[in-house]
Design a protein around this motif. Structure first.
Motif, PDB file in Angstrom:
ATOM      1  N   ILE A 352       0.848  -1.209   0.000  1.00 25.22           N
ATOM      2  CA  ILE A 352       0.000   0.000   0.000  1.00 25.22           C
ATOM      3  C   ILE A 352       0.880   1.256   0.000  1.00 25.22           C
ATOM      4  CG2 ILE A 352      -1.675   1.340   1.372  1.00 25.22           C
ATOM      5  CD1 ILE A 352      -2.787  -1.415   2.333  1.00 25.22           C
ATOM      6  N   TYR A 353       1.913   1.229   0.858  1.00 25.57           N
ATOM      7  CA  TYR A 353       2.848   2.371   0.920  1.00 25.57           C
ATOM      8  C   TYR A 353       3.485   2.619  -0.453  1.00 25.57           C
ATOM      9  CZ  TYR A 353       7.842   3.535   0.962  1.00 25.57           C
ATOM     10  OH  TYR A 353       9.089   3.989   0.621  1.00 25.57           O
ATOM     11  N   TYR A 355       2.499   1.627  -3.489  1.00 25.09           N
ATOM     12  CA  TYR A 355       1.534   2.023  -4.522  1.00 25.09           C
ATOM     13  C   TYR A 355       1.119   3.482  -4.312  1.00 25.09           C
ATOM     14  CZ  TYR A 355      -2.213   1.745  -7.917  1.00 25.09           C
ATOM     15  OH  TYR A 355      -2.999   1.965  -9.017  1.00 25.09           O
ATOM     16  N   TRP A 356       0.988   3.863  -3.063  1.00 28.16           N
ATOM     17  CA  TRP A 356       0.680   5.255  -2.699  1.00 28.16           C
ATOM     18  C   TRP A 356       1.768   6.186  -3.236  1.00 28.16           C
ATOM     19  CZ3 TRP A 356      -1.805   6.139   2.743  1.00 28.16           C
ATOM     20  CH2 TRP A 356      -2.247   7.447   2.867  1.00 28.16           C
ATOM     21  N   MET A 373       1.668   8.410   3.769  1.00 34.55           N
ATOM     22  CA  MET A 373       2.270   7.284   3.039  1.00 34.55           C
ATOM     23  C   MET A 373       3.425   6.674   3.848  1.00 34.55           C
ATOM     24  SD  MET A 373       4.416   7.898  -0.410  1.00 34.55           S
ATOM     25  CE  MET A 373       6.140   7.663  -0.141  1.00 34.55           C
TER      26      MET A 373
END
Length: 525
Positions: A352-353, A355-356, A373
């Motif tokens: 997630i980090y 992709y953020w 992020m």
């Protein structure tokens, strides 16, 4: 032997002191890996080296580290853990002083290599000390405390280094180790105990060939990884020779260690399922941890024009979150949470980090955009480090704990080196691809492009330039804009692929059968 193992468990004040000493040493070692990054320019100006010469200050330390890490368990048995740990701290501290005193670049590189030999031992021995000082049911908490140093260290390095360089001078990034090293050495001599099963080898039994082959293989590999991109990989003769010596070195080293009765590195311990899974995961963790610690300051300084201190401070809130996560994760493990579930959640958080990061990067991303992020990154790392280490060491006994810690430590370091080398090469390649792609779309007959160039030309004419110079300057600005955009797109690719690498690992982690932490820790009794 298991009774001996149990007798190393400490209680009360002694355990607190040993824990503080071990974490201090782990922190010293890891902060020193990244603290010099922001001081390279000053060193170059001060000692009169080229950029490629001064980058050896980082490479030499990493080579010293990676050579000594796999040998630490054997050296501990040979000289006694306390003596070896104290000697390593003294070597590290004295070489820190000599680094600060260096008169030329190669002197500094040599002392950094010696500092790396001392530092590599600190990291793994600190982990073994902490693991053995706590009873098996509290191993999760023990690894959480150790993890503080390992995860927070790389993040602390750049802001601390930036502050020292901006306010003092570069030798102080080494002098800062001296008082801490002296305190750690005194505490070690006073409080640390050596296990009784230290079985010394006579001079004739020592695996000298194992030491030589390991140094050749790991040293060559580290050189290739650190210098490859700068020296154009396999178009460089030295890189080719050292790549061959890496392959041959590892081949003969593995053969030697599996056939020699007293190997310097006990490869058989990798038959342990948990340790082999933990070793692979440690490599991936190192790749993500050092890779992202490397790429964010690079992006913020090169593209956004931040100072070293600003880009270093950006990482601090996330490091604090990781520090807060550690004891929580330790408690969860103690209460029987399955390690592989925590690792899987951590890997998803890391995805997630990443992709953020892929979504928010632009040529002028604001500081606030990074905050949330990086907090997610902090949570992800907190969920990864402790469960991976506990998983790796959970079913080992006695001296195997030290051998296992050496493998996970070495793989984390090598993962970091691979991460930085792969990312550096990847950014360079992607940058060229994106630039060519963008340039091909800039048709000079396109009205939008013509309008942009005319606007820039008018701007420069207003500043008193001749029409010809103004037009040239307009094209130059357009070219710089394209270059910047291509670079940002390369960083975006890094974030995307780094995230996907972690996401792909999730199913493999969930398939491991070694998640029953209750059973695992009781097996150590």
């Amino acid at each position: 032997m298991e009774l001996q193992q149990e007798s190393l468990v400490e209680y009360g004040f002694r355990r607190v002191i040993i824990t503080i000493t071990a974490v201090l040493c782990a922190l010293l070692e890891i902060v020193d890996t990244t603290i010099v990054n922001v001081a390279l320019n000053d060193m170059r100006g001060n000692l009169g080296g080229t950029l490629s010469e001064v980058s050896w200050v980082i490479t030499a330390y990493a080579i010293g580290n990676v050579i000594v890490v796999p040998m630490t368990s054997w050296l501990s048995q040979q000289f006694g853990r306390r003596n070896y740990f104290a000697a390593s701290i003294i070597i590290f501290t004295v070489s820190s002083f000599l680094c600060g005193q260096a008169d030329n670049i190669w002197e500094l590189v040599f002392f950094r290599l010696i500092q790396g030999f001392g530092g590599g031992a600190l990291l793994v021995t600190a982990q073994t000390l902490i693991t053995e000082s706590y009873p098996p049911e509290k191993r999760g908490i023990a690894q959480a405390i150790y993890g503080l140093g390992v995860i927070v260290g790389p993040t602390l390095g750049p802001p601390l280094g930036g502050y020292i360089v901006d306010n003092y001078s570069w030798p102080y990034i080494f002098y800062i180790n001296i008082p801490l090293g002296v305190i750690a050495a005194l505490l070690t001599v006073e409080f640390v105990r050596s296990p009784k099963f230290a079985n010394k080898k006579s001079a004739s039994e020592i695996d000298y060939w194992g030491i030589v082959l390991l140094a050749i293989a790991v040293g060559s590999l580290q050189y290739v990884l650190e210098r490859g991109q700068e020296d154009d990989w396999f178009n460089d003769e030295i890189i080719v020779i050292l790549s061959i010596s890496t392959v041959l070195g590892f081949f003969f080293f593995i053969w030697r260690e599996l056939t020699y009765p007293n190997p310097i590195v006990n490869l058989r311990v990798l038959k342990n399922g948990n340790l082999s899974v933990g070793t692979v995961l440690s490599f991936i963790l190192g790749f993500g941890l050092y890779g992202s610690t490397f790429v964010i300051p690079l992006y913020t300084q090169a593209t956004l024009g931040w100072t070293a201190t600003q880009s270093g401070m950006l990482m601090v809130p996330a490091a604090i979150v990781t520090a807060m996560m550690m004891p929580i994760v330790g408690q969860l493990l103690q209460r029987g949470a399955k390690q592989q579930y925590l690792v899987a959640i951590g890997m998803v958080a890391f995805f997630i980090y990443s992709y953020w990061g892929y979504l928010i990067l632009t040529p002028d991303t604001g500081k606030d955009a990074f905050f949330n992020m990086l907090i997610v990154r902090g949570i992800g790392l907190g969920l990864l480090f402790v469960p991976i280490t506990t998983l790796a060491l959970s079913t080992l006994k006695g001296k195997e704990i030290g051998e296992g810690a050496a493998f996970t430590g070495m793989m984390r370091q090598l993962g970091g080196s691979f991460g930085v080398a792969v990312i550096t090469t990847f950014i360079a390649r992607q940058n060229m691809l994106h630039r060519n792609d963008l340039v091909s779309k800039l048709d000079i007959n396109n009205p939008a492009v013509q309008q942009r160039v005319e606007g820039l030309q008018r701007n420069f004419l207003g500043k008193g330039m001749t029409p010809e110079v103004a037009l040239k300057s307009g094209y130059k600005i357009l070219d710089l804009t394209v270059s910047k955009q291509a670079l940002v797109m390369s960083y975006m690719d890094v974030f995307l692929y780094l995230g996907l690498m972690f996401l792909v690992c999730v199913p493999f982690v969930l398939w491991t059968k070694s998640g029953k932490s209750k059973v695992d820790t009781s097996a150590v009794h």
